[in-house]
Design a protein around this motif. Structure first.
Motif, mmCIF file in Angstrom:
data_model
loop_
_atom_site.group_PDB
_atom_site.id
_atom_site.type_symbol
_atom_site.label_atom_id
_atom_site.label_comp_id
_atom_site.label_asym_id
_atom_site.label_seq_id
_atom_site.Cartn_x
_atom_site.Cartn_y
_atom_site.Cartn_z
ATOM 1 N N GLY A 189 -2.374 -11.684 -2.329
ATOM 2 C CA GLY A 189 -2.805 -11.091 -1.827
ATOM 3 C C GLY A 189 -3.447 -10.484 -1.305
ATOM 4 O O GLY A 189 -4.242 -9.489 -0.595
ATOM 5 N N LEU A 210 -1.793 -7.431 0.545
ATOM 6 C CA LEU A 210 -1.947 -6.412 0.111
ATOM 7 C C LEU A 210 -3.529 -5.805 0.788
ATOM 8 O O LEU A 210 -3.362 -4.789 0.683
ATOM 9 C CB LEU A 210 -1.663 -6.719 -1.303
ATOM 10 C CG LEU A 210 -0.540 -6.474 -1.786
ATOM 11 C CD1 LEU A 210 0.051 -7.059 -3.680
ATOM 12 C CD2 LEU A 210 0.622 -5.294 -1.033
ATOM 13 N N LEU A 211 -4.150 -6.772 0.665
ATOM 14 C CA LEU A 211 -5.410 -5.906 0.188
ATOM 15 C C LEU A 211 -5.467 -5.260 2.157
ATOM 16 O O LEU A 211 -6.598 -4.582 2.842
ATOM 17 C CB LEU A 211 -6.366 -7.615 0.980
ATOM 18 C CG LEU A 211 -7.741 -6.907 1.584
ATOM 19 C CD1 LEU A 211 -8.827 -5.860 1.078
ATOM 20 C CD2 LEU A 211 -8.364 -8.211 2.526
ATOM 21 N N PHE A 223 -3.586 -2.410 1.983
ATOM 22 C CA PHE A 223 -4.289 -1.435 1.325
ATOM 23 C C PHE A 223 -5.447 -0.679 2.479
ATOM 24 O O PHE A 223 -5.912 0.060 2.351
ATOM 25 C CB PHE A 223 -4.549 -1.820 0.264
ATOM 26 C CG PHE A 223 -3.794 -1.307 -1.211
ATOM 27 C CD1 PHE A 223 -3.441 -1.200 -1.523
ATOM 28 C CD2 PHE A 223 -3.999 -2.605 -2.298
ATOM 29 C CE1 PHE A 223 -1.877 -0.972 -2.143
ATOM 30 C CE2 PHE A 223 -3.482 -2.613 -2.916
ATOM 31 C CZ PHE A 223 -2.404 -2.288 -2.923
ATOM 32 N N LEU A 277 -10.437 0.422 -1.973
ATOM 33 C CA LEU A 277 -10.010 -0.734 -3.343
ATOM 34 C C LEU A 277 -10.350 0.109 -5.077
ATOM 35 O O LEU A 277 -11.465 -0.250 -4.841
ATOM 36 C CB LEU A 277 -10.858 -1.992 -3.224
ATOM 37 C CG LEU A 277 -9.394 -2.184 -1.783
ATOM 38 C CD1 LEU A 277 -10.312 -3.145 -0.982
ATOM 39 C CD2 LEU A 277 -8.737 -2.432 -1.554
ATOM 40 N N SER A 288 -5.599 0.372 -6.615
ATOM 41 C CA SER A 288 -5.263 -0.681 -5.876
ATOM 42 C C SER A 288 -4.356 -1.681 -6.825
ATOM 43 O O SER A 288 -2.809 -2.546 -6.237
ATOM 44 C CB SER A 288 -5.540 -0.733 -4.871
ATOM 45 O OG SER A 288 -6.552 -1.609 -5.352
ATOM 46 N N ILE A 289 -4.514 -2.258 -7.859
ATOM 47 C CA ILE A 289 -4.928 -3.212 -8.457
ATOM 48 C C ILE A 289 -4.098 -2.804 -8.976
ATOM 49 O O ILE A 289 -2.571 -4.163 -9.189
ATOM 50 C CB ILE A 289 -6.512 -3.445 -9.957
ATOM 51 C CG1 ILE A 289 -7.334 -4.235 -9.243
ATOM 52 C CG2 ILE A 289 -5.877 -4.770 -10.202
ATOM 53 C CD1 ILE A 289 -8.269 -4.254 -9.636
ATOM 54 N N ALA A 346 -0.636 -2.956 -7.002
ATOM 55 C CA ALA A 346 -0.117 -5.037 -6.923
ATOM 56 C C ALA A 346 0.443 -5.628 -7.228
ATOM 57 O O ALA A 346 1.180 -6.729 -7.517
ATOM 58 C CB ALA A 346 -1.583 -5.820 -6.105
ATOM 59 N N ILE A 404 -4.034 -12.184 -6.870
ATOM 60 C CA ILE A 404 -3.959 -10.981 -5.777
ATOM 61 C C ILE A 404 -5.055 -9.886 -6.771
ATOM 62 O O ILE A 404 -5.407 -9.186 -6.006
ATOM 63 C CB ILE A 404 -2.229 -10.906 -6.600
ATOM 64 C CG1 ILE A 404 -1.563 -12.196 -5.866
ATOM 65 C CG2 ILE A 404 -2.424 -9.660 -5.922
ATOM 66 C CD1 ILE A 404 -0.322 -11.351 -6.488
ATOM 67 N N THR A 405 -5.488 -10.858 -7.769
ATOM 68 C CA THR A 405 -6.553 -8.788 -8.012
ATOM 69 C C THR A 405 -7.478 -9.253 -7.915
ATOM 70 O O THR A 405 -8.580 -8.635 -7.287
ATOM 71 C CB THR A 405 -6.757 -9.289 -9.829
ATOM 72 O OG1 THR A 405 -5.637 -9.743 -10.352
ATOM 73 C CG2 THR A 405 -7.477 -8.247 -9.985
ATOM 74 N N THR A 434 -7.189 -7.351 -4.016
ATOM 75 C CA THR A 434 -6.936 -6.027 -3.970
ATOM 76 C C THR A 434 -8.032 -5.375 -5.262
ATOM 77 O O THR A 434 -7.741 -3.956 -5.382
ATOM 78 C CB THR A 434 -5.547 -5.683 -5.045
ATOM 79 O OG1 THR A 434 -5.629 -6.364 -6.216
ATOM 80 C CG2 THR A 434 -4.532 -6.624 -3.944
#
Lengths: 297, 296
Positions: A150, A153-154, A157, A164, A168-169, A172, A240-241, A244
């Motif tokens: 998570g 990726l943040l 991006f 975001l 982006s979600i 991911a 993860i959501t 992101t």
């Protein structure tokens, strides 16, 4: 390393015996003290049954409570007051919730579609060839703490100057869904009878023909099961959501999180109950499609 | 050439995707953990430009900070302790369940496995939220407990927002990960071994500890890794059920990224967490293989 989503099918004793029938009557172990053994067996089973009962209660009671309180005519979840559909009605008129549901659905559809294509390719490649990097990249996301995926990726991006949001979600989600699809498809291929393809080739089929006419129809259930699995994983994902999503977009799990953290009302129970029903339906379909692949998760 | 083309067509697209959206971000994270925090939060540029031209501007400060601040070391130790406890409780709860399924009639096994993993399919947050209701101050459990405590003249305690709630949540969320590999292993055991052990005079405990358990070690190990790693990095469970006393290292990582906005230090914590999780799992695997070499 096993990851909880593999194929655990193993030849069991019954099939082994069916293939190599043993002379009957079978000599029984410990036949001399049969009475004692039987008593022992019963005692043993009681302990296990009790553990099973306790385990099932522990697994199911919390979810039953959530469902029951979704029909409770009270603002506080703790006391039962009376039956009502009120919270489902509130849910249907909650514009933010509907937007979140729409976002979740859109993300899950796109992410599972793309991940199904990429994951099927990966599963087939892993089955056919001795690869090193691809199997590592497929399994590694499942073996490291989700929070690392998570936050990395943040950072990724933001460094790319990406806003975001839904895109982006989706990117991911595709990334972690590929792993699930690839593993399910690979295990479906591993259970396939290779001699069918060989027979087709012997009868003069080109590699492409044998793939299109033999392999593809055989792996379709695995691909569909993988797609459903990816869809479920995407629609359920929280960690993860959470990292992101940015500030603008909300998905159902994010919305539930906010409600739990700020103001819990039985509306959470109502949306939870609906989500449980949807998941139940998807899992039932998936397990009908690929019983072996789904047994591990 | 044709074979090479076929191979590239199959493995190329997923490989490319995972390289860009998994491996690259992870590697960037490693680099960021050696960077400086930006003035407005986030990350300062990783390279500088001066009279000598461009050069990298990296530092070991974040790692030095981590090692020298007892707060973070203690937090890691606490998270480790929670994860170990979670793994042990899961093991003790999962073993009889897995055994029950493995010993059941073959026709029922698949259904039983499905029933065990079904709750796991419901949304993660819902499963955590369920325990908020059960452990809440107005629920029967808290009332009963505090009623008993009051009899002894002790003040009321809160079940929710406590380390206890975190442990219950972690166990509940991760239990299926322990049951499945254990069951997969136990199912393969030859029942003849038990008969043989009993014929040779072993009692029930001896049968279990000297035959079943050593044979199940690979399953125990796989299940423990599947529980330990996510439990160590948990952030949502302590965030929802833990209150201030129950926070784990995952919560601090979240704070570094979303509140303090010190990315380099957050990255350092994430890298340390991941290496620690994989290291502990690796050592456990090595120990099991060495001690149980003759069985595994």
């Amino acid at each position: 390393m096993s990851n909880g989503h593999g194929n655990y099918a193993a030849p069991d004793n019954e099939t082994r015996h069916a293939r190599f029938p043993l002379p009957s009557p079978l000599p029984q172990a410990g036949e001399g003290d049969k009475g004692l053994l039987r008593k022992f067996h019963v005692k043993h089973s009681w302990g296990l049954l009790l553990a099973g009962l306790g385990g099932s209660l522990f697994l199911y009671l919390p979810l039953v409570i959530v469902v029951v309180y979704s029909f409770n005519d009270s603002n506080i979840a703790a006391q039962w007051v009376g039956f009502t559909w009120r919270w489902y009605d509130v849910l249907l008129h909650d514009a933010e919730m509907i937007q979140a549901a729409y976002n979740s659905l859109l993300i899950a559809l796109v992410a599972s579609a793309v991940a199904t294509v990429l994951g099927t390719l990966a599963g087939m490649a892993m089955y056919r060839y001795k690869l090193r990097l691809l199997p590592f990249l497929v399994v590694a996301p499942l073996a490291i703490p989700e929070i690392l995926t998570g936050v990395s990726l943040l950072v990724f991006f933001v460094l790319l100057n990406m806003t975001l949001g839904l895109i982006s979600i989706m990117l991911a989600h595709i990334s972690f869904c590929i792993s699930f699809v690839a593993i399910v498809v690979r295990s479906r291929l591993a259970g396939m009878d290779e001699s069918l393809v060989e027979a087709a080739r012997d009868l003069g089929a080109t590699p492409w023909q044998s793939f299109r006419l033999i392999t593809l129809p055989l792996i379709v259930p695995g691909v569909l099961a993988g797609a459903l699995l990816a869809f479920t994983m995407s629609i359920d994902d929280f960690v993860i959501t959470f990292f992101t999503a940015g500030v603008e977009s909300t998905t159902l799990p994010l919305k539930i999180y906010t409600m739990i953290k700020i103001a819990v009302t039985p509306e959470v129970n109502a949306i939870s109950t609906i989500l449980m029903l949807i998941t139940l339906l998807l899992v039932t379909i998936a397990s009908k499609l690929a019983p072996n692949a789904m047994r591990g998760g | 050439m044709n074979r090479f083309l076929q191979r590239s067509l199959l493995s190329g697209p997923p490989l490319l995707y995972l390289l860009v959206f998994f491996l690259l971000p992870t590697l960037i994270m490693v680099v960021v953990s050696f960077g400086w925090p930006g003035e407005q939060g986030g990350l300062a540029p990783l390279w500088l430009r001066d009279a000598q031209g461009f050069h990298l501007d990296l530092t070991l400060d974040n790692y030095a900070d981590f090692v020298s601040t007892t707060l973070y070391l203690r937090l890691l130790a606490k998270s480790f302790w929670y994860a170990v406890l979670t793994t042990l409780i899961c093991l003790v709860m999962a073993y009889p369940l897995a055994m029950l399924i493995a010993k059941s009639d073959k026709r029922h096994r698949n259904l039983m496995v499905l029933l065990v993993i079904l709750p796991f399919w419901s949304n993660f947050l819902i499963r955590v939220y369920a325990w908020m209701i059960i452990l809440g101050p107005q629920a029967g459990l808290s009332q009963a407990l505090n009623g008993v405590l009051a009899l002894f003249g002790w003040g009321p305690v809160s079940l929710l927002f406590s380390p206890f709630a975190v442990l219950v949540g972690l166990v509940y969320v991760h239990l299926p990960f322990m049951i499945l590999p254990l069951y997969a292993n136990l199912e393969k055991h030859d029942p003849g071994l038990m008969d043989a052990a009993r014929d040779l005079g072993a009692n029930r405990w001896q049968c279990f500890w000297r035959v079943t358990f050593p044979l199940s070690l690979p399953g125990v190990l796989a299940g423990s890794a599947l529980v330990f790693i996510p439990a160590l990095g948990a952030f949502a469970v302590p965030d929802i059920l833990g209150g201030t006393g129950g926070i784990m290292i995952g919560n601090v990582i979240k704070m570094q990224f979303l509140e303090a906005r010190d990315w380099p230090f957050g990255s350092t914590l994430s890298i340390v967490l991941t290496l620690f999780a994989l290291g502990v799992t690796g050592i456990a695997a090595w120990l099991v293989r060495r001690r149980g070499g003759s069985y595994v």
